[in-house]
Design a protein around this motif. Structure first.
Motif, mmCIF file in Angstrom:
data_model
loop_
_atom_site.group_PDB
_atom_site.id
_atom_site.type_symbol
_atom_site.label_atom_id
_atom_site.label_comp_id
_atom_site.label_asym_id
_atom_site.label_seq_id
_atom_site.Cartn_x
_atom_site.Cartn_y
_atom_site.Cartn_z
ATOM 1 N N SER A 72 -38.023 -1.422 37.631
ATOM 2 C CA SER A 72 -39.093 -2.407 37.820
ATOM 3 C C SER A 72 -39.392 -3.144 36.518
ATOM 4 O O SER A 72 -39.547 -4.369 36.494
ATOM 5 C CB SER A 72 -40.364 -1.722 38.332
ATOM 6 O OG SER A 72 -40.148 -1.134 39.592
ATOM 7 N N ALA A 73 -39.483 -2.386 35.428
ATOM 8 C CA ALA A 73 -39.744 -3.003 34.126
ATOM 9 C C ALA A 73 -38.611 -3.943 33.731
ATOM 10 O O ALA A 73 -38.844 -5.009 33.148
ATOM 11 C CB ALA A 73 -39.926 -1.926 33.065
ATOM 12 N N HIS A 74 -37.393 -3.549 34.067
ATOM 13 C CA HIS A 74 -36.245 -4.414 33.747
ATOM 14 C C HIS A 74 -36.347 -5.752 34.465
ATOM 15 O O HIS A 74 -36.211 -6.810 33.843
ATOM 16 C CB HIS A 74 -34.939 -3.725 34.134
ATOM 17 C CG HIS A 74 -33.778 -4.664 34.170
ATOM 18 N ND1 HIS A 74 -33.247 -5.238 33.029
ATOM 19 C CD2 HIS A 74 -33.079 -5.182 35.218
ATOM 20 C CE1 HIS A 74 -32.252 -6.052 33.370
ATOM 21 N NE2 HIS A 74 -32.140 -6.030 34.677
ATOM 22 N N LEU A 75 -36.580 -5.732 35.768
ATOM 23 C CA LEU A 75 -36.669 -6.993 36.503
ATOM 24 C C LEU A 75 -37.783 -7.859 35.929
ATOM 25 O O LEU A 75 -37.590 -9.073 35.710
ATOM 26 C CB LEU A 75 -36.917 -6.738 37.991
ATOM 27 C CG LEU A 75 -37.113 -8.007 38.834
ATOM 28 C CD1 LEU A 75 -35.884 -8.907 38.792
ATOM 29 C CD2 LEU A 75 -37.470 -7.663 40.282
ATOM 30 N N VAL B 274 -49.209 -13.996 44.561
ATOM 31 C CA VAL B 274 -47.970 -14.766 44.394
ATOM 32 C C VAL B 274 -48.242 -16.261 44.358
ATOM 33 O O VAL B 274 -47.612 -16.997 43.591
ATOM 34 C CB VAL B 274 -46.980 -14.416 45.532
ATOM 35 C CG1 VAL B 274 -45.817 -15.414 45.574
ATOM 36 C CG2 VAL B 274 -46.443 -12.999 45.365
ATOM 37 N N VAL B 275 -49.175 -16.735 45.169
ATOM 38 C CA VAL B 275 -49.410 -18.184 45.253
ATOM 39 C C VAL B 275 -50.552 -18.657 44.354
ATOM 40 O O VAL B 275 -50.937 -19.824 44.417
ATOM 41 C CB VAL B 275 -49.684 -18.634 46.710
ATOM 42 C CG1 VAL B 275 -48.481 -18.371 47.584
ATOM 43 C CG2 VAL B 275 -50.928 -17.956 47.274
ATOM 44 N N ALA C 69 -43.137 -9.900 41.988
ATOM 45 C CA ALA C 69 -44.120 -10.982 41.848
ATOM 46 C C ALA C 69 -43.991 -11.695 40.504
ATOM 47 O O ALA C 69 -44.214 -12.904 40.416
ATOM 48 C CB ALA C 69 -45.529 -10.434 42.026
ATOM 49 N N THR C 70 -43.596 -10.971 39.462
ATOM 50 C CA THR C 70 -43.494 -11.603 38.141
ATOM 51 C C THR C 70 -42.351 -12.603 38.052
ATOM 52 O O THR C 70 -42.353 -13.466 37.173
ATOM 53 C CB THR C 70 -43.280 -10.551 37.030
ATOM 54 O OG1 THR C 70 -41.984 -9.933 37.190
ATOM 55 C CG2 THR C 70 -44.365 -9.496 37.055
#
Length: 298
Positions: free
Chosen positions: A144-147, A239-240, A195-196
Motif C-alpha cells: 500500500s505504501a509503495h503504490l 476521491v472527488v 485514493a492517493t
C-alpha cells in the motif's frame, strides 16, 4: 511498525541494499538459453535447478532491456507461480526480496516489476494460504505504501518498454483485495492507497489504462461486503474532493486542474462500468453513489 521501518528490517534480513544488483542473465543461463526456455514454456524438469533460476532472475526485473525484464523474467515468474512450480521456501524468499525491490531505483524499472511479480506471489497465497499473518500484513502495509509513493508516471516507451508503476502497484493490491484472509482494516489501507493515485498531483494525464487498473482492487474490496453504503459514499466523496483546487470549476484554468478532472472522471467511469457489468445485484446497488460522485464534476 511503519512501512519504512518494515522495509529496513526486510533489507537487513535479506542481506540486500538498495541499488545493489547481481548479474542478469544469471550465471549459468546465457540469454540464448533463456530464450530457448521460453519457447519450452519455461519447463525446467529439475526442481532444484528451477528454484535456483527463479531466485537468480530477480535482478533481471530491473534490467533496462524490456525483453529480459518483461518478456523473459516476468513471464517466467508468472508461468511458474501460476503453475505451482515454485516451492513454499522459494516463494517465501521471493516475497522478502521483492518487497525490498520496491525501493525506487534510478531507471525506474525495478519497483514496478517487483510489484508485478509480487502480485503473482500474492495470488498463490489467496488460492491456497501459505503466508503467516505477519508476512501478509507486511505485504499489505508495504504494498500500500509503495503504490501511494509512486511518482514515476511513465508508461510505455517503444525502446524501453513498460514501467507502469501505478498499474503494477494496483495489480498487487487487486490480488490482496481478493484474499479472504484480509480484514476490513487491511482493506481500508488498500483503498486509502488507491485514493492517493486516482488523480496524482501535477499535470500528468493517465493514458495507459491506469484508471481501470486502479478500479480493480476497489471493486474486489467492495465485493467482500465489509463496507456499508455509508462507508462507500464517504470514500467516494474523498476521491472527488476538489482540493488542492478551491472548487471543481477552477479545473479549467490550469493543466493541473484539467489533469485532475480527467483522471478522476476516468476512474469513476471505470468503477461505474465494473459495477454495472458485475452481474451482482449487491454490487449494482452501489452504483448510485458513483453516479452522485460523477455529478460533482463539471
Amino acid at each position: 511498525m511503519k512501512p519504512a521501518l518494515r522495509l529496513s528490517c526486510l533489507m537487513l534480513l535479506s542481506g540486500l541494499a538498495p541499488g545493489v544488483l547481481a548479474a542478469c542473465p544469471p550465471q549459468g543461463w546465457p540469454r540464448d538459453a533463456l530464450e530457448s526456455l521460453k519457447k519450452e514454456h519455461f519447463k525446467v524438469e529439475d526442481s532444484a535447478r528451477r528454484q535456483a533460476l527463479a531466485l537468480g532472475l530477480l535482478d533481471c526485473l530491473a534490467d533496462p532491456d524490456p525483453r529480459l525484464r518483461d518478456g523473459l523474467a516476468y513471464e517466467a515468474y508468472a508461468t511458474w507461480l501460476r503453475g505451482d512450480a515454485l516451492t513454499p521456501e522459494t516463494r517465501r524468499r521471493l516475497l522478502s526480496q521483492l518487497l525490498v525491490r520496491l525501493t525506487p531505483d534510478a531507471e525506474g524499472y525495478g519497483p514496478p516489476f517487483a510489484a508485478l511479480v509480487l502480485s503473482e506471489v500474492a495470488r498463490t497465497d489467496r488460492i491456497l494460504a501459505w503466508m503467516t499473518p505477519v508476512q501478509r500484513e507486511d505485504l499489505v502495509e508495504i504494498g500500500s505504501a509503495h503504490l501511494a509513493s509512486v511518482r514515476d508516471y511513465r508508461g510505455f516507451d517503444s525502446a524501453q518498454g513498460w514501467r507502469h508503476g501505478v498499474a503494477h502497484g494496483a495489480d498487487l493490491l487487486m490480488q490482496l483485495a481478493l484474499n479472504p484472509a484480509l480484514d476490513r482494516a487491511q482493506l481500508d489501507r488498500l483503498l486509502a492507497a488507491v485514493a492517493t493515485q486516482v488523480a496524482p498531483p501535477g499535470e500528468h494525464f493517465y493514458t495507459y489504462g491506469e484508471p481501470e487498473r486502479l478500479a480493480r482492487p476497489v471493486l474486489f474490496a467492495l465485493q467482500r461486503g465489509l463496507h456499508d453504503d455509508a462507508a462507500w459514499s464517504a470514500w467516494l466523496q474523498g476521491v472527488v474532493a476538489p482540493a488542492p483546487l478551491p472548487e471543481w470549476s477552477a479545473a479549467f484554468a490550469s493543466q493541473a486542474g484539467l489533469a485532475k478532472r480527467h483522471n478522476t472522471r476516468a476512474f469513476l467511469l471505470a468503477l461505474y462500468v465494473g459495477l454495472a457489468e458485475s452481474g451482482d445485484e449487491a454490487m449494482k446497488a452501489r452504483l448510485p453513489a458513483v453516479v452522485a460522485a460523477l455529478r460533482t464534476l463539471p
